[in-house]
Design an enzyme around this catalytic site. Structure first.
Site, PDB file in Angstrom:
ATOM      1  N   ARG A 153       0.824  -1.219   0.000  1.00  0.00           N
ATOM      2  CA  ARG A 153       0.000   0.000   0.000  1.00  0.00           C
ATOM      3  C   ARG A 153       0.856   1.266   0.000  1.00  0.00           C
ATOM      4  NH1 ARG A 153      -1.866  -3.756   3.378  1.00  0.00           N
ATOM      5  NH2 ARG A 153      -3.909  -4.642   2.936  1.00  0.00           N
ATOM      6  N   ILE A 154       1.811   1.334   0.929  1.00  0.00           N
ATOM      7  CA  ILE A 154       2.621   2.556   1.032  1.00  0.00           C
ATOM      8  C   ILE A 154       3.580   2.674  -0.160  1.00  0.00           C
ATOM      9  CG2 ILE A 154       4.357   3.759   2.421  1.00  0.00           C
ATOM     10  CD1 ILE A 154       2.973   2.539   4.920  1.00  0.00           C
ATOM     11  N   ASP A 173       9.681  -6.833  -4.815  1.00  0.00           N
ATOM     12  CA  ASP A 173       8.789  -7.275  -3.735  1.00  0.00           C
ATOM     13  C   ASP A 173       8.767  -8.793  -3.813  1.00  0.00           C
ATOM     14  OD1 ASP A 173       6.194  -7.998  -2.375  1.00  0.00           O
ATOM     15  OD2 ASP A 173       5.980  -5.838  -2.233  1.00  0.00           O
ATOM     16  N   ARG A 235      10.846   0.270   8.687  1.00  0.00           N
ATOM     17  CA  ARG A 235      11.254  -0.084  10.040  1.00  0.00           C
ATOM     18  C   ARG A 235      12.767  -0.005  10.130  1.00  0.00           C
ATOM     19  NH1 ARG A 235       7.009   0.869  11.386  1.00  0.00           N
ATOM     20  NH2 ARG A 235       5.465  -0.333  12.510  1.00  0.00           N
ATOM     21  N   ASP A 259      13.320   7.885   8.878  1.00  0.00           N
ATOM     22  CA  ASP A 259      12.218   8.154   9.810  1.00  0.00           C
ATOM     23  C   ASP A 259      12.143   7.097  10.915  1.00  0.00           C
ATOM     24  OD1 ASP A 259       9.836   9.558  10.656  1.00  0.00           O
ATOM     25  OD2 ASP A 259       8.653   7.899   9.838  1.00  0.00           O
ATOM     26  N   GLU A 264      14.451   2.917  19.115  1.00  0.00           N
ATOM     27  CA  GLU A 264      13.729   4.196  19.180  1.00  0.00           C
ATOM     28  C   GLU A 264      13.406   4.554  20.627  1.00  0.00           C
ATOM     29  OE1 GLU A 264      10.401   4.004  16.458  1.00  0.00           O
ATOM     30  OE2 GLU A 264      11.734   3.895  14.737  1.00  0.00           O
ATOM     31  N   HIS A 283      10.082   8.829  13.568  1.00  0.00           N
ATOM     32  CA  HIS A 283       9.000   7.858  13.295  1.00  0.00           C
ATOM     33  C   HIS A 283       7.652   8.594  13.201  1.00  0.00           C
ATOM     34  CE1 HIS A 283       7.791   3.375  13.700  1.00  0.00           C
ATOM     35  NE2 HIS A 283       6.942   4.029  12.910  1.00  0.00           N
ATOM     36  N   GLY A 285       6.079   9.277  10.115  1.00  0.00           N
ATOM     37  CA  GLY A 285       5.465   9.094   8.783  1.00  0.00           C
ATOM     38  C   GLY A 285       3.952   9.109   8.830  1.00  0.00           C
ATOM     39  N   ALA A 286       3.400   8.424   9.825  1.00  0.00           N
ATOM     40  CA  ALA A 286       1.941   8.328   9.911  1.00  0.00           C
ATOM     41  C   ALA A 286       1.395   9.321  10.929  1.00  0.00           C
ATOM     42  CB  ALA A 286       1.541   6.909  10.300  1.00  0.00           C
TER      43      ALA A 286
HETATM   44  P1  NAD Z   1       1.903  -3.786   2.969  1.00  0.00           P
HETATM   45  O1  NAD Z   1       1.735  -5.082   3.678  1.00  0.00           O
HETATM   46  O2  NAD Z   1       0.777  -3.248   2.149  1.00  0.00           O
HETATM   47  O3  NAD Z   1       3.212  -3.864   2.014  1.00  0.00           O
HETATM   48  C1  NAD Z   1       4.399  -4.484   2.387  1.00  0.00           C
HETATM   49  C2  NAD Z   1       4.999  -5.141   1.148  1.00  0.00           C
HETATM   50  O4  NAD Z   1       6.271  -5.722   1.496  1.00  0.00           O
HETATM   51  C3  NAD Z   1       4.125  -6.282   0.581  1.00  0.00           C
HETATM   52  O5  NAD Z   1       3.842  -6.050  -0.780  1.00  0.00           O
HETATM   53  C4  NAD Z   1       4.978  -7.523   0.807  1.00  0.00           C
HETATM   54  O6  NAD Z   1       4.801  -8.515  -0.214  1.00  0.00           O
HETATM   55  C5  NAD Z   1       6.388  -6.947   0.788  1.00  0.00           C
HETATM   56  N1  NAD Z   1       7.377  -7.827   1.420  1.00  0.00           N
HETATM   57  C6  NAD Z   1       7.236  -8.565   2.562  1.00  0.00           C
HETATM   58  N2  NAD Z   1       8.373  -9.246   2.807  1.00  0.00           N
HETATM   59  C7  NAD Z   1       9.243  -8.946   1.816  1.00  0.00           C
HETATM   60  C8  NAD Z   1      10.579  -9.343   1.505  1.00  0.00           C
HETATM   61  N3  NAD Z   1      11.239 -10.221   2.275  1.00  0.00           N
HETATM   62  N4  NAD Z   1      11.167  -8.849   0.395  1.00  0.00           N
HETATM   63  C9  NAD Z   1      10.497  -7.988  -0.412  1.00  0.00           C
HETATM   64  N5  NAD Z   1       9.221  -7.583  -0.186  1.00  0.00           N
HETATM   65  C10 NAD Z   1       8.601  -8.048   0.915  1.00  0.00           C
HETATM   66  O7  NAD Z   1       2.342  -2.742   4.079  1.00  0.00           O
HETATM   67  P2  NAD Z   1       2.313  -1.142   3.953  1.00  0.00           P
HETATM   68  O8  NAD Z   1       1.033  -0.636   4.487  1.00  0.00           O
HETATM   69  O9  NAD Z   1       2.754  -0.750   2.596  1.00  0.00           O
HETATM   70  O10 NAD Z   1       3.453  -0.787   5.027  1.00  0.00           O
HETATM   71  C11 NAD Z   1       4.830  -1.099   4.783  1.00  0.00           C
HETATM   72  C12 NAD Z   1       5.631  -0.910   6.053  1.00  0.00           C
HETATM   73  O11 NAD Z   1       5.710   0.491   6.363  1.00  0.00           O
HETATM   74  C13 NAD Z   1       4.954  -1.494   7.304  1.00  0.00           C
HETATM   75  O12 NAD Z   1       5.214  -2.840   7.460  1.00  0.00           O
HETATM   76  C14 NAD Z   1       5.519  -0.652   8.426  1.00  0.00           C
HETATM   77  O13 NAD Z   1       6.637  -1.324   8.971  1.00  0.00           O
HETATM   78  C15 NAD Z   1       5.949   0.622   7.741  1.00  0.00           C
HETATM   79  N6  NAD Z   1       5.204   1.794   8.242  1.00  0.00           N
HETATM   80  C16 NAD Z   1       5.898   2.868   8.699  1.00  0.00           C
HETATM   81  C17 NAD Z   1       5.233   4.007   9.159  1.00  0.00           C
HETATM   82  C18 NAD Z   1       5.965   5.231   9.632  1.00  0.00           C
HETATM   83  O14 NAD Z   1       5.413   6.005  10.425  1.00  0.00           O
HETATM   84  N7  NAD Z   1       7.160   5.485   9.173  1.00  0.00           N
HETATM   85  C19 NAD Z   1       3.828   4.021   9.165  1.00  0.00           C
HETATM   86  C20 NAD Z   1       3.153   2.920   8.670  1.00  0.00           C
HETATM   87  C21 NAD Z   1       3.843   1.812   8.219  1.00  0.00           C
END
Ligand code: NAD
Length: 309
Positions: A153-154, A173, A235, A259, A264, A283, A285-286
């Site tokens: 999604r992100i 991915d 992360r 971020d 942390e 941290h 982002g959200a």
């Molecule tokens: P999501 O589940 O929609 O997308 C994660 C993607 O990573 C998936 O498409 C998955 O197939 C892929 N993936 C998993 N393992 C993998 C690997 N070993 N190699 C390659 N690709 C792999 O999640 P999202 O909503 O896009 O969020 C992504 C990450 O962002 C979250 O897991 C979270 O840790 C982080 N996040 C950070 C903040 C912030 O404040 N900075 C806020 C929200 C989320």
């Protein structure tokens, strides 16, 4: 119904939580309580709401009434899922609700690094008038190759915004996106090493899992372009921060926007803090009001649904 919010809160967030909580629910803030009152709150908690605080097995032993842990965000690496499962405690996150905020921060960091924004701001305010000095020190994002690790999604929301700035999108991915998703963004799927070699901008959007720990380490930085910038909004553990600091100092890559941190808050003397070509954020982002409202709506609605059976 007793809900305990586990992370520290600002006055604004506390007010928002109190306004949005389910009607009739008792909401307490464990980070504000002394240890006796905190233990009482945990002992009476039916629900925990958590952002990034650690929910350990030992905490779950002190919450005998707990039925559900509600994460306000995506990554659940701060929650002991096995311990929750053993106690039949459900865990839910709020996928998608924070994608805009994180994608916008990614773009902000990319543009700020490309235009050396923080340095220009500082030098201008210090009266240096750095116009001549910096005339050839920045680049345009347009025309560059943006490589994304993690195209969920992100990742896709970030790609959409980056493409609008004129970049070419490549991604890696474990799960390839659908043809429609690829076509919508003109995104090309490539192997990890290929992405590292080709990309001018690299951004990380992966969950933290055993297989993604230190996903970018010394060997990966050696493959990147000297002009590459790295954005980590996923992360902290996905990047080896010592290796990143060494790569930046050696000029192996040119900048980083970070971020999320392996610990942390990070140590005050973290090696990345000393580098001008690093943008550091806490941290966040959200952490926009828009995102938090969306996330809390989902979080409290989940609790209301469970309560309603
Ligand atoms: P999501 O589940 O929609 O997308 C994660 C993607 O990573 C998936 O498409 C998955 O197939 C892929 N993936 C998993 N393992 C993998 C690997 N070993 N190699 C390659 N690709 C792999 O999640 P999202 O909503 O896009 O969020 C992504 C990450 O962002 C979250 O897991 C979270 O840790 C982080 N996040 C950070 C903040 C912030 O404040 N900075 C806020 C929200 C989320």
């Amino acid at each position: 119904m007793n809900i305990v919010y586990v992370d520290p809160v600002s006055p604004e967030l506390k007010q928002l939580l109190l306004e949005m909580k389910p009607p009739g629910a008792e909401l307490s803030f464990s980070a504000e309580l002394d240890s006796d009152r905190r233990e009482t709150a945990f002992a009476q908690a039916d629900y925990l709401v958590v952002a990034t605080a650690e929910i350990s097995a030992s905490l779950l032993e002190r919450t005998p009434r707990l039925v559900h842990i509600q994460k306000t965000g995506v990554g659940v690496d701060n929650i002991d899922l096995q311990a929750a499962k053993e106690r039949n405690i459900t865990v839910a996150n709020t996928p998608g609700a924070n994608a805009n905020g994180v994608a916008e921060l990614s773009m902000l960091m990319i543009l700020a690094l490309y235009r050396r924004l923080l340095l220009l701001d500082r030098e201008t305010k210090q009266g240096e008038w750095p116009m001549w000095k910096h005339r050839l020190s920045s680049y345009e994002v347009s025309g560059k190759v943006h490589g994304l690790f993690g195209f969920g999604r992100i990742g896709q929301e970030t790609a959409r915004r980056s493409k609008a700035f004129g970049t070419t999108i490549i991604y890696y991915d474990v799960q390839r996106a659908s043809r429609e998703q690829e076509e919508a963004l003109g995104a090309v799927y490539v192997a990890k090493e290929e992405l590292l070699r080709q990309a001018d901008i690299i951004s990380l959007h992966l969950p933290l899992l055993p297989e993604t720990r230190h996903f970018l380490d010394k060997a990966e930085f050696e493959l990147m372009k000297h002009t590459a910038v790295l954005i980590n909004v996923s992360r902290g553990g996905t990047v080896n921060e010592e290796a990143l600091a060494a790569a930046l100092q050696a000029g192996q890559i040119s900048g980083a926007g970070i971020d999320v941190w392996s610990s942390e808050p990070p140590e005050r003397n973290h090696p990345l803090f000393a580098l001008d070509q690093v943008i550091a954020t806490p941290h966040i982002g959200a952490g926009t009001k828009d995102t938090l409202k969306r996330v809390l709506e989902i979080a409290f609605s989940n609790i209301e649904k469970i309560e309603a059976g």
